[in-house]
Design a protein around this motif. Structure first.
Motif, PDB file in Angstrom:
ATOM      1  N   ILE A  49      -3.221  10.758  49.775  1.00 54.45           N
ATOM      2  CA  ILE A  49      -1.785  10.699  49.363  1.00 54.45           C
ATOM      3  C   ILE A  49      -1.403  11.707  48.475  1.00 54.45           C
ATOM      4  CG2 ILE A  49      -0.085   9.254  47.998  1.00 54.45           C
ATOM      5  CD1 ILE A  49      -1.783   6.746  48.633  1.00 54.45           C
ATOM      6  N   ARG A  50      -2.221  12.198  47.564  1.00 59.61           N
ATOM      7  CA  ARG A  50      -1.682  13.249  46.577  1.00 59.61           C
ATOM      8  C   ARG A  50      -1.584  14.636  47.486  1.00 59.61           C
ATOM      9  NH1 ARG A  50       1.004  14.492  43.765  1.00 59.61           N
ATOM     10  NH2 ARG A  50       0.459  12.832  42.350  1.00 59.61           N
ATOM     11  N   ALA A  51      -2.301  14.942  48.582  1.00 65.23           N
ATOM     12  CA  ALA A  51      -2.366  15.885  49.351  1.00 65.23           C
ATOM     13  C   ALA A  51      -1.037  15.870  50.149  1.00 65.23           C
ATOM     14  CB  ALA A  51      -3.656  15.950  50.278  1.00 65.23           C
ATOM     15  N   HIS A  52      -0.706  14.675  50.732  1.00 58.75           N
ATOM     16  CA  HIS A  52       0.673  14.369  51.321  1.00 58.75           C
ATOM     17  C   HIS A  52       1.805  14.257  50.747  1.00 58.75           C
ATOM     18  CE1 HIS A  52      -1.398  14.908  55.264  1.00 58.75           C
ATOM     19  NE2 HIS A  52      -2.361  14.693  54.723  1.00 58.75           N
ATOM     20  N   ILE A  79       6.198  -1.755  59.924  1.00 56.74           N
ATOM     21  CA  ILE A  79       6.723  -1.959  61.237  1.00 56.74           C
ATOM     22  C   ILE A  79       6.535  -0.730  62.244  1.00 56.74           C
ATOM     23  CG2 ILE A  79       9.096  -2.197  62.490  1.00 56.74           C
ATOM     24  CD1 ILE A  79      10.062  -4.015  59.876  1.00 56.74           C
ATOM     25  N   LEU A  80       6.915   0.534  61.663  1.00 51.89           N
ATOM     26  CA  LEU A  80       6.895   1.753  62.441  1.00 51.89           C
ATOM     27  C   LEU A  80       5.524   1.905  63.031  1.00 51.89           C
ATOM     28  CD1 LEU A  80       8.382   4.255  63.483  1.00 51.89           C
ATOM     29  CD2 LEU A  80       7.585   5.219  61.265  1.00 51.89           C
ATOM     30  N   PHE A  81       4.422   1.701  62.238  1.00 57.77           N
ATOM     31  CA  PHE A  81       3.010   1.896  62.614  1.00 57.77           C
ATOM     32  C   PHE A  81       2.329   0.598  63.073  1.00 57.77           C
ATOM     33  CE2 PHE A  81       4.210   5.571  59.844  1.00 57.77           C
ATOM     34  CZ  PHE A  81       3.479   6.481  60.532  1.00 57.77           C
ATOM     35  N   ALA A  82       2.976  -0.442  63.326  1.00 54.69           N
ATOM     36  CA  ALA A  82       2.472  -1.563  63.750  1.00 54.69           C
ATOM     37  C   ALA A  82       1.396  -1.429  65.033  1.00 54.69           C
ATOM     38  CB  ALA A  82       3.669  -2.469  64.296  1.00 54.69           C
ATOM     39  N   ASP A  83       1.857  -0.568  66.013  1.00 52.65           N
ATOM     40  CA  ASP A  83       0.721  -0.625  67.159  1.00 52.65           C
ATOM     41  C   ASP A  83      -0.514  -0.023  66.488  1.00 52.65           C
ATOM     42  OD1 ASP A  83       2.450  -1.648  68.811  1.00 52.65           O
ATOM     43  OD2 ASP A  83       2.964   0.412  69.664  1.00 52.65           O
ATOM     44  N   PRO A 100     -14.605   1.121  58.462  1.00 48.85           N
ATOM     45  CA  PRO A 100     -14.155   2.496  58.296  1.00 48.85           C
ATOM     46  C   PRO A 100     -12.898   2.529  57.879  1.00 48.85           C
ATOM     47  CG  PRO A 100     -15.278   2.608  60.129  1.00 48.85           C
ATOM     48  CD  PRO A 100     -15.121   1.079  59.777  1.00 48.85           C
ATOM     49  N   ILE A 101     -12.313   3.337  56.866  1.00 48.54           N
ATOM     50  CA  ILE A 101     -10.854   3.400  56.350  1.00 48.54           C
ATOM     51  C   ILE A 101     -10.181   4.646  57.197  1.00 48.54           C
ATOM     52  CG2 ILE A 101      -9.549   3.754  54.434  1.00 48.54           C
ATOM     53  CD1 ILE A 101     -11.048   1.465  54.155  1.00 48.54           C
ATOM     54  N   PRO A 102      -9.115   4.360  57.748  1.00 53.34           N
ATOM     55  CA  PRO A 102      -8.411   5.181  58.460  1.00 53.34           C
ATOM     56  C   PRO A 102      -7.714   6.129  57.542  1.00 53.34           C
ATOM     57  CG  PRO A 102      -7.067   3.241  58.490  1.00 53.34           C
ATOM     58  CD  PRO A 102      -8.420   2.911  57.662  1.00 53.34           C
ATOM     59  N   TYR A 103      -8.205   7.383  56.900  1.00 51.34           N
ATOM     60  CA  TYR A 103      -7.552   8.192  56.176  1.00 51.34           C
ATOM     61  C   TYR A 103      -6.620   8.922  56.672  1.00 51.34           C
ATOM     62  CZ  TYR A 103     -11.223   6.977  52.890  1.00 51.34           C
ATOM     63  OH  TYR A 103     -12.081   5.936  52.239  1.00 51.34           O
ATOM     64  N   ASP A 104      -6.785   9.246  57.939  1.00 46.74           N
ATOM     65  CA  ASP A 104      -5.592  10.026  58.792  1.00 46.74           C
ATOM     66  C   ASP A 104      -4.341   9.252  58.998  1.00 46.74           C
ATOM     67  OD1 ASP A 104      -7.435  11.974  59.068  1.00 46.74           O
ATOM     68  OD2 ASP A 104      -7.951  11.898  61.007  1.00 46.74           O
ATOM     69  N   LEU A 105      -4.666   7.855  59.253  1.00 45.96           N
ATOM     70  CA  LEU A 105      -3.361   6.984  59.396  1.00 45.96           C
ATOM     71  C   LEU A 105      -2.701   6.866  57.947  1.00 45.96           C
ATOM     72  CD1 LEU A 105      -1.618   5.233  60.830  1.00 45.96           C
ATOM     73  CD2 LEU A 105      -3.305   3.429  60.577  1.00 45.96           C
ATOM     74  N   ILE A 106      -3.384   6.874  57.036  1.00 47.77           N
ATOM     75  CA  ILE A 106      -2.823   6.832  55.760  1.00 47.77           C
ATOM     76  C   ILE A 106      -2.052   8.125  55.337  1.00 47.77           C
ATOM     77  CG2 ILE A 106      -3.325   6.819  53.127  1.00 47.77           C
ATOM     78  CD1 ILE A 106      -5.603   4.887  53.861  1.00 47.77           C
ATOM     79  N   GLU A 166      -0.562   9.978  57.680  1.00 47.26           N
ATOM     80  CA  GLU A 166       0.479   9.919  58.408  1.00 47.26           C
ATOM     81  C   GLU A 166       1.590   8.888  57.812  1.00 47.26           C
ATOM     82  OE1 GLU A 166       0.309   9.502  62.711  1.00 47.26           O
ATOM     83  OE2 GLU A 166      -1.936  10.237  62.667  1.00 47.26           O
ATOM     84  N   ILE A 167       1.152   7.839  57.254  1.00 44.80           N
ATOM     85  CA  ILE A 167       2.176   6.672  56.665  1.00 44.80           C
ATOM     86  C   ILE A 167       2.673   7.290  55.460  1.00 44.80           C
ATOM     87  CG2 ILE A 167       2.275   4.588  55.218  1.00 44.80           C
ATOM     88  CD1 ILE A 167       0.127   3.641  57.555  1.00 44.80           C
ATOM     89  N   THR A 168       1.907   8.031  54.620  1.00 42.33           N
ATOM     90  CA  THR A 168       2.378   8.853  53.493  1.00 42.33           C
ATOM     91  C   THR A 168       3.258  10.068  53.834  1.00 42.33           C
ATOM     92  OG1 THR A 168       0.394   8.420  52.096  1.00 42.33           O
ATOM     93  CG2 THR A 168       1.950  10.302  51.503  1.00 42.33           C
ATOM     94  N   ASP A 169       2.994  10.766  54.823  1.00 37.18           N
ATOM     95  CA  ASP A 169       4.186  11.703  55.428  1.00 37.18           C
ATOM     96  C   ASP A 169       5.512  10.796  55.675  1.00 37.18           C
ATOM     97  OD1 ASP A 169       2.287  13.919  54.941  1.00 37.18           O
ATOM     98  OD2 ASP A 169       1.633  13.859  57.289  1.00 37.18           O
TER      99      ASP A 169
END
Length: 122
Positions: A29-32, A73-77, A96-102, A104-107
């Motif tokens: 989150i800090r990076a994004h 809602i936006l990332f529901a899929d 596994p934690i989806p850090y890449d998805l986190i 994108e959500i932060t962005d």
């Protein structure tokens, strides 16, 4: 659990496996959201940039991410394999934690907040 004055103190109250996940989520989150301010809000770690951007919090078997209902809602899929509810995503600690998805959500949240702030100034 008592409210903690810092994110470090909050994270320190959890078992080591959860601490490691929360530290990594915080780094992502800090990076994004590099301009966001870290704080404890609603008793959990929060990143604030003109508004609450995103929160995260620990639980016994998962780490919760709270990006708001629009993001869920936006990332529901892409969240179909995780428990969600209005504005909340649960990432089980035994998966596994989806850090890449986190990231994108932060962005998304940073951009949405900036757009709202810009619209308020007009």
């Amino acid at each position: 659990m008592d409210a903690k004055p810092t994110i470090d103190a909050y994270i320190a109250d959890f078992p080591e496996d959860a601490q490691a996940v929360m530290r990594h989520i915080r780094e992502v989150i800090r990076a994004h959201a590099p301009d966001a301010t870290e704080r404890i809000s609603y008793g959990i770690p929060t990143f604030w940039q003109g508004e609450n951007i995103i929160h995260f919090g620990g639980a016994k078997r998962h780490v919760g991410l709270y990006p708001g209902s629009e993001a869920v809602i936006l990332f529901a899929d892409r969240l179909k394999t995780y428990p969600t509810s209005k504005g909340t995503i649960q990432f089980p600690l035994d998966q596994p934690i989806p850090y890449d998805l986190i990231a994108e959500i932060t962005d998304y949240r940073v951009k949405a907040a900036a757009e709202r702030q810009h619209a308020k100034k007009k």
